[in-house]
Design a protein around this motif. Structure first.
Motif, PDB file in Angstrom:
ATOM      1  N   MET A 274       0.779  -1.277  -0.082  1.00 28.66           N
ATOM      2  CA  MET A 274      -0.145   0.058  -0.045  1.00 28.66           C
ATOM      3  C   MET A 274       0.937   1.223  -0.126  1.00 28.66           C
ATOM      4  SD  MET A 274      -2.796   1.188   2.674  1.00 28.66           S
ATOM      5  CE  MET A 274      -3.840  -0.337   2.353  1.00 28.66           C
ATOM      6  N   ALA A 275       0.559   2.132  -0.931  1.00 31.15           N
ATOM      7  CA  ALA A 275       1.345   3.528  -1.114  1.00 31.15           C
ATOM      8  C   ALA A 275       1.031   4.148   0.072  1.00 31.15           C
ATOM      9  CB  ALA A 275       1.209   4.220  -2.275  1.00 31.15           C
ATOM     10  N   GLU A 276       2.086   4.922   0.761  1.00 31.02           N
ATOM     11  CA  GLU A 276       1.935   5.815   1.842  1.00 31.02           C
ATOM     12  C   GLU A 276       2.122   7.309   1.387  1.00 31.02           C
ATOM     13  OE1 GLU A 276       4.209   3.577   5.166  1.00 31.02           O
ATOM     14  OE2 GLU A 276       5.542   3.613   3.411  1.00 31.02           O
ATOM     15  N   LEU A 277       1.051   8.089   1.819  1.00 31.26           N
ATOM     16  CA  LEU A 277       0.997   9.522   1.754  1.00 31.26           C
ATOM     17  C   LEU A 277       1.340  10.265   3.259  1.00 31.26           C
ATOM     18  CD1 LEU A 277       0.426  11.891  -0.421  1.00 31.26           C
ATOM     19  CD2 LEU A 277      -1.855  11.996   0.452  1.00 31.26           C
ATOM     20  N   LEU A 278       2.124  11.302   3.096  1.00 31.85           N
ATOM     21  CA  LEU A 278       2.542  12.254   4.233  1.00 31.85           C
ATOM     22  C   LEU A 278       1.749  13.547   3.868  1.00 31.85           C
ATOM     23  CD1 LEU A 278       6.062  11.715   4.792  1.00 31.85           C
ATOM     24  CD2 LEU A 278       4.199  10.183   5.571  1.00 31.85           C
ATOM     25  N   VAL A 279       0.910  13.905   4.837  1.00 35.12           N
ATOM     26  CA  VAL A 279       0.396  15.638   4.888  1.00 35.12           C
ATOM     27  C   VAL A 279       0.740  16.170   5.767  1.00 35.12           C
ATOM     28  CG1 VAL A 279      -1.933  16.571   4.600  1.00 35.12           C
ATOM     29  CG2 VAL A 279      -1.686  14.239   3.643  1.00 35.12           C
ATOM     30  N   ALA A 280       1.534  17.452   5.263  1.00 35.01           N
ATOM     31  CA  ALA A 280       1.852  18.399   6.410  1.00 35.01           C
ATOM     32  C   ALA A 280       0.978  19.449   6.792  1.00 35.01           C
ATOM     33  CB  ALA A 280       3.146  19.048   5.955  1.00 35.01           C
ATOM     34  N   GLY A 281       0.387  19.250   7.736  1.00 33.46           N
ATOM     35  CA  GLY A 281      -0.896  20.367   8.067  1.00 33.46           C
ATOM     36  C   GLY A 281      -2.224  19.595   8.372  1.00 33.46           C
ATOM     37  N   GLY A 282      -3.039  19.986   9.339  1.00 38.28           N
ATOM     38  CA  GLY A 282      -4.175  19.232   9.590  1.00 38.28           C
ATOM     39  C   GLY A 282      -5.328  20.302   9.377  1.00 38.28           C
ATOM     40  N   GLY A 283      -5.153  21.279   8.681  1.00 36.43           N
ATOM     41  CA  GLY A 283      -6.285  22.208   8.561  1.00 36.43           C
ATOM     42  C   GLY A 283      -7.280  21.605   7.440  1.00 36.43           C
ATOM     43  N   ILE A 284      -8.188  22.269   7.071  1.00 36.29           N
ATOM     44  CA  ILE A 284      -9.274  22.057   6.042  1.00 36.29           C
ATOM     45  C   ILE A 284      -8.583  21.404   4.875  1.00 36.29           C
ATOM     46  CG2 ILE A 284     -11.104  22.846   4.472  1.00 36.29           C
ATOM     47  CD1 ILE A 284     -11.856  25.158   6.522  1.00 36.29           C
ATOM     48  N   GLY A 285      -7.574  22.151   4.344  1.00 34.50           N
ATOM     49  CA  GLY A 285      -6.909  21.324   3.201  1.00 34.50           C
ATOM     50  C   GLY A 285      -6.486  19.979   3.467  1.00 34.50           C
ATOM     51  N   GLY A 286      -5.844  20.118   4.519  1.00 34.59           N
ATOM     52  CA  GLY A 286      -4.912  18.670   4.889  1.00 34.59           C
ATOM     53  C   GLY A 286      -5.845  17.660   5.129  1.00 34.59           C
ATOM     54  N   LEU A 287      -6.917  17.850   5.717  1.00 36.76           N
ATOM     55  CA  LEU A 287      -7.837  16.778   5.937  1.00 36.76           C
ATOM     56  C   LEU A 287      -8.515  16.253   4.877  1.00 36.76           C
ATOM     57  CD1 LEU A 287      -9.231  17.795   9.359  1.00 36.76           C
ATOM     58  CD2 LEU A 287      -7.368  16.379   8.988  1.00 36.76           C
ATOM     59  N   ALA A 288      -8.873  17.357   4.005  1.00 38.08           N
ATOM     60  CA  ALA A 288      -9.556  16.986   2.673  1.00 38.08           C
ATOM     61  C   ALA A 288      -8.656  16.131   1.839  1.00 38.08           C
ATOM     62  CB  ALA A 288     -10.132  18.161   1.907  1.00 38.08           C
ATOM     63  N   VAL A 289      -7.396  16.520   1.879  1.00 41.04           N
ATOM     64  CA  VAL A 289      -6.531  15.514   1.052  1.00 41.04           C
ATOM     65  C   VAL A 289      -6.391  14.096   1.670  1.00 41.04           C
ATOM     66  CG1 VAL A 289      -3.964  15.330   0.503  1.00 41.04           C
ATOM     67  CG2 VAL A 289      -5.118  17.398   0.179  1.00 41.04           C
ATOM     68  N   ALA A 290      -6.341  14.188   2.954  1.00 40.79           N
ATOM     69  CA  ALA A 290      -6.295  12.710   3.530  1.00 40.79           C
ATOM     70  C   ALA A 290      -7.401  12.095   3.204  1.00 40.79           C
ATOM     71  CB  ALA A 290      -6.125  13.016   5.191  1.00 40.79           C
ATOM     72  N   LEU A 291      -8.716  12.152   3.124  1.00 44.04           N
ATOM     73  CA  LEU A 291      -9.888  11.687   3.015  1.00 44.04           C
ATOM     74  C   LEU A 291      -9.770  11.250   1.403  1.00 44.04           C
ATOM     75  CD1 LEU A 291     -12.880  13.701   4.533  1.00 44.04           C
ATOM     76  CD2 LEU A 291     -11.882  11.228   5.284  1.00 44.04           C
ATOM     77  N   ALA A 292      -9.394  12.207   0.473  1.00 41.81           N
ATOM     78  CA  ALA A 292      -9.516  11.810  -0.868  1.00 41.81           C
ATOM     79  C   ALA A 292      -8.363  10.936  -1.316  1.00 41.81           C
ATOM     80  CB  ALA A 292      -8.935  13.130  -1.765  1.00 41.81           C
ATOM     81  N   ALA A 293      -7.091  11.059  -0.608  1.00 41.92           N
ATOM     82  CA  ALA A 293      -6.014   9.773  -0.789  1.00 41.92           C
ATOM     83  C   ALA A 293      -6.428   8.474  -0.288  1.00 41.92           C
ATOM     84  CB  ALA A 293      -4.658  10.275  -0.073  1.00 41.92           C
ATOM     85  N   ALA A 294      -7.018   8.489   1.081  1.00 42.79           N
ATOM     86  CA  ALA A 294      -7.549   7.200   1.511  1.00 42.79           C
ATOM     87  C   ALA A 294      -8.451   6.511   0.727  1.00 42.79           C
ATOM     88  CB  ALA A 294      -7.982   7.658   2.908  1.00 42.79           C
ATOM     89  N   GLY A 295      -9.350   7.573   0.210  1.00 40.79           N
ATOM     90  CA  GLY A 295     -10.259   6.789  -0.905  1.00 40.79           C
ATOM     91  C   GLY A 295      -9.932   6.175  -2.005  1.00 40.79           C
ATOM     92  N   ARG A 296      -8.539   6.507  -2.246  1.00 40.55           N
ATOM     93  CA  ARG A 296      -7.781   5.837  -3.485  1.00 40.55           C
ATOM     94  C   ARG A 296      -6.988   4.794  -2.908  1.00 40.55           C
ATOM     95  NH1 ARG A 296     -10.106   7.558  -8.322  1.00 40.55           N
ATOM     96  NH2 ARG A 296     -11.050   9.614  -8.045  1.00 40.55           N
ATOM     97  N   GLY A 297      -7.125   4.336  -1.578  1.00 41.25           N
ATOM     98  CA  GLY A 297      -6.435   3.130  -1.030  1.00 41.25           C
ATOM     99  C   GLY A 297      -4.894   3.655  -0.560  1.00 41.25           C
ATOM    100  N   TYR A 298      -4.640   4.748  -0.428  1.00 36.11           N
ATOM    101  CA  TYR A 298      -3.385   5.242   0.345  1.00 36.11           C
ATOM    102  C   TYR A 298      -3.470   5.114   1.935  1.00 36.11           C
ATOM    103  CZ  TYR A 298      -0.915   7.105  -3.868  1.00 36.11           C
ATOM    104  OH  TYR A 298      -0.396   7.179  -4.910  1.00 36.11           O
ATOM    105  N   ARG A 299      -2.326   4.898   2.460  1.00 33.00           N
ATOM    106  CA  ARG A 299      -2.025   5.140   3.835  1.00 33.00           C
ATOM    107  C   ARG A 299      -1.661   6.409   4.036  1.00 33.00           C
ATOM    108  NH1 ARG A 299       0.372   0.677   4.770  1.00 33.00           N
ATOM    109  NH2 ARG A 299       2.306   1.820   4.907  1.00 33.00           N
ATOM    110  N   VAL A 300      -2.419   7.170   4.668  1.00 36.18           N
ATOM    111  CA  VAL A 300      -2.030   8.599   4.847  1.00 36.18           C
ATOM    112  C   VAL A 300      -1.891   8.948   6.489  1.00 36.18           C
ATOM    113  CG1 VAL A 300      -3.109  10.858   4.613  1.00 36.18           C
ATOM    114  CG2 VAL A 300      -3.986   8.998   3.120  1.00 36.18           C
ATOM    115  N   THR A 301      -0.598   9.668   6.714  1.00 39.84           N
ATOM    116  CA  THR A 301      -0.310  10.364   7.846  1.00 39.84           C
ATOM    117  C   THR A 301      -0.285  11.736   7.932  1.00 39.84           C
ATOM    118  OG1 THR A 301       1.372   8.000   8.187  1.00 39.84           O
ATOM    119  CG2 THR A 301       1.576  10.273   9.350  1.00 39.84           C
ATOM    120  N   VAL A 302      -1.156  12.340   8.548  1.00 42.85           N
ATOM    121  CA  VAL A 302      -1.318  13.878   8.826  1.00 42.85           C
ATOM    122  C   VAL A 302      -0.533  14.151   9.932  1.00 42.85           C
ATOM    123  CG1 VAL A 302      -2.922  15.530   8.964  1.00 42.85           C
ATOM    124  CG2 VAL A 302      -3.949  13.528   8.008  1.00 42.85           C
TER     125      VAL A 302
END
Length: 389
Positions: free
Chosen positions: A1-29
């Motif tokens: 499983m691919a891993e995505l790192l997101v720097a920042g947990g504001g509106i944009g960061g959380l939205a990216v986390a949801l979008a990427a997780a929906g594509r099968g990524y493991r996401v760390t915010v």
């Protein structure tokens, strides 16, 4: 499983986390603060925001908290005269496929946060300030302020207008200080006289200033925001400001708008900042999003909308093999950059030409905007409110 790192947990960061997780990524915010919270008051959501929220699976939760607005009103702030109103009713909703609404900022943030907490592939980390990154052909590492290093297949800089990720990538210095100070207050709706309540976003435009207000929190609260073109040169964020100081900045304000302004309490002030548009927000396996990529002034009411759009589009390019990521990130960047750059520039222009003109320029604005039909008004915002294809 691919891993995505997101720097920042504001509106944009959380939205990216949801979008990427929906594509099968493991996401760390990786959030620098000690808790996942969102500061601020009211925020406007155009149809393009709801389109993105639906794609992220939180549209209904935000709708439950939102106030759906009937019209946008532009008023002359010195005479109390109506310049024009844009209806947001049936014709508008049919054209754009979604409503226009206002929410308290937390009423947008909390559904995103709740959804991330429910999503098994998303890990939320606090006290994790990203100060930079390292990468090679196969991996990227987020470098944290405490010395830790966190590795992944890609890093998204969603760390806001003062982004450390952007500072390393683009090296364009501090944000541009606009010279505009905004004062914000939220009061209980029962303090607002009945005859001054309306289901509208109302903007009073004055010479070098403007005042906007609307209901939030399901109609229980009233959001006030008043802005002065005062030449401020120092960035300020959420500074408590006495009410008498706020009132003293707007001596020309008309009777009705002035009555509403005087209702404000516990004011806080910000000095608005943005950055010049840049064409490129990627560096190998690193990409910027939201205010880290394209911060804009408030005047088009599109900052959060663009962050949500960007998150959904980024999620669509992440539906791929990790080995393709650098090129996919470039494709995402160049698909969105013309649109976000235009929004940044239009926001600046609206401040100059719609919100703050004086004298003859104000009279010309009143005549020009006042002559527009509903269809023409809807046409003016169509490129923004339809959203990214």
């Amino acid at each position: 499983m691919a891993e995505l790192l997101v720097a920042g947990g504001g509106i944009g960061g959380l939205a990216v986390a949801l979008a990427a997780a929906g594509r099968g990524y493991r996401v760390t915010v990786l959030e620098r603060r000690d808790a996942f919270t969102e500061l601020g008051a009211g925020i406007q959501l155009a149809p393009n925001a709801f389109r993105a929220l639906d794609r992220l699976g939180v549209g209904e939760q935000v709708r439950e908290r939102a106030v759906f607005i009937d019209e946008l009103r532009l008023m002359d702030g010195t005479t109390d005269e109506v310049i024009n109103t844009m209806s947001l009713g049936t014709a508008y909703r049919e054209r754009f496929g979604n409503p226009y609404a206002v929410v308290h900022r937390t009423d947008l943030y909390q559904p995103l946060l709740d959804a991330c907490r429910r999503t098994p592939g998303v890990e939320l980390c606090t006290g994790a300030a990203v100060t930079g990154y390292e990468q090679d052909a196969d991996r990227v590492t987020a470098v944290l302020a405490n010395g830790e290093r966190v590795g992944g297949d890609a890093l998204v800089g969603a760390d806001g207008i003062h982004s450390a990720v952007r500072a390393q990538m683009i090296r364009d210095g501090e944000p541009l200080v606009s010279g505009h100070t905004i004062y914000r207050s939220v009061i209980p709706m029962d303090r607002v006289p009945e005859h001054l309540r309306s289901n509208a976003v109302t903007l009073w435009a004055g010479p070098g200033w403007h005042f906007v207000h609307y209901p939030i929190s399901g109609g229980r609260e009233f959001n006030l925001a008043v802005t002065k073109d005062d030449g401020a040169r120092e960035a300020v964020t959420g500074r408590p400001t006495p009410a008498d100081h706020v009132l003293a900045q707007f001596p020309e304000i008309g009777p009705k708008a002035g009555l509403l302004l005087r209702l404000g309490e516990q004011w806080k002030s910000w000095v608005l900042c943005d950055r010049d548009p840049v064409p490129g927000w990627t560096d190998g396996r690193v990409v910027l999003t939201g205010d880290a990529a394209h911060p804009m002034l408030q005047y088009a009411a599109q900052g959060a909308c663009m962050a949500l759009e960007g998150a959904v589009h980024l999620g669509s390019v992440l539906d791929c093999d990790a080995g393709d990521l650098p090129q996919r990130l470039i494709d995402h960047n160049y698909a969105l950059a013309p649109r976000t750059a235009r929004a940044q520039q239009v926001a600046r222009a609206m401040g100059r030409e719609v919100y703050h003109p004086a004298g003859v320029a104000a009279k010309e604005r009143n005549a020009e905007i006042g002559s527009l039909s509903q269809a023409e008004l809807h046409g003016k915002v169509a490129w923004l409110h339809h959203g990214t294809p």
